[in-house]
Enzyme design. Sequence first.
Site, PDB file in Angstrom:
ATOM      1  CD  GLU A 133      -4.631   2.546  -7.729  1.00  0.00           C
ATOM      2  OE1 GLU A 133      -4.457   1.441  -8.061  1.00  0.00           O
ATOM      3  OE2 GLU A 133      -5.735   2.995  -7.125  1.00  0.00           O
ATOM      4  CE1 TYR A 181      -9.480   4.771  -1.540  1.00  0.00           C
ATOM      5  CE2 TYR A 181     -10.510   2.922  -2.704  1.00  0.00           C
ATOM      6  CZ  TYR A 181      -9.717   3.934  -2.679  1.00  0.00           C
ATOM      7  OH  TYR A 181      -9.189   4.386  -3.925  1.00  0.00           O
ATOM      8  CD1 TRP A 212      -8.185   0.216  -2.143  1.00  0.00           C
ATOM      9  CD2 TRP A 212      -6.089   0.447  -3.228  1.00  0.00           C
ATOM     10  NE1 TRP A 212      -7.765   1.505  -1.785  1.00  0.00           N
ATOM     11  CE2 TRP A 212      -6.556   1.844  -2.586  1.00  0.00           C
ATOM     12  CE3 TRP A 212      -4.938   0.392  -3.755  1.00  0.00           C
ATOM     13  CZ2 TRP A 212      -5.769   3.101  -2.743  1.00  0.00           C
ATOM     14  CZ3 TRP A 212      -3.981   1.843  -3.971  1.00  0.00           C
ATOM     15  CH2 TRP A 212      -4.749   2.791  -3.503  1.00  0.00           C
TER      16      TRP A 212
END
Length: 185
Positions: A41, A19, A49
């Site tokens: 988010e 990522y 995350w």
Amino acid sequence: MTEPKRCRWAEGDPLMTAYHDAEWGVPVRDSRLLWEMLMLEGFQAGLSWSIILKRRESFRAAFANWDPAKVAAFGPADIERLMADPGIIRARTKIEAATGNAKAYLAFAERGEDFGAWAWELAGGAPVKGDGISLPAKTETSEAISRALKKRGFKFVGPVIVYAWMQAVGMVNDHAKDCFRRNAV
């Protein structure tokens, strides 16, 4: 072959590394993708995350590939379906916020506005390069964008969530000074 230097948070987890190397901090101008990332988010709030990345495809399946028109049409039965889906974060307030945020997103087009252009204008129009040392949780700009999103009917868009989103979609380049991606994005 020596591994390139990365931001510390991206080390040790292959999914986070991928990522970081391919997406984080790369400027995104596509309105629908900006909305999808803002929704993710919001789901990430209070979590890591990496949890969201591991469930990203499940989120896409559960939320009709993040098609705002379809998500805006979700009703009570869809909310219950999502609450029973083990592949996503099953937080009712976050799920309900995403469906409401789809309506808020669609209202941009109804007014003849482009969500992406609007968001980037509020962010200054071009990526801002951080100092490469500190990672603030929020900034004056994220606070202003948060207020503007809330005025437009968005939920789960506090200034910390908005700043993380700004980093993710390249409005801010917060790669570390010695990270190989700092000058690449």
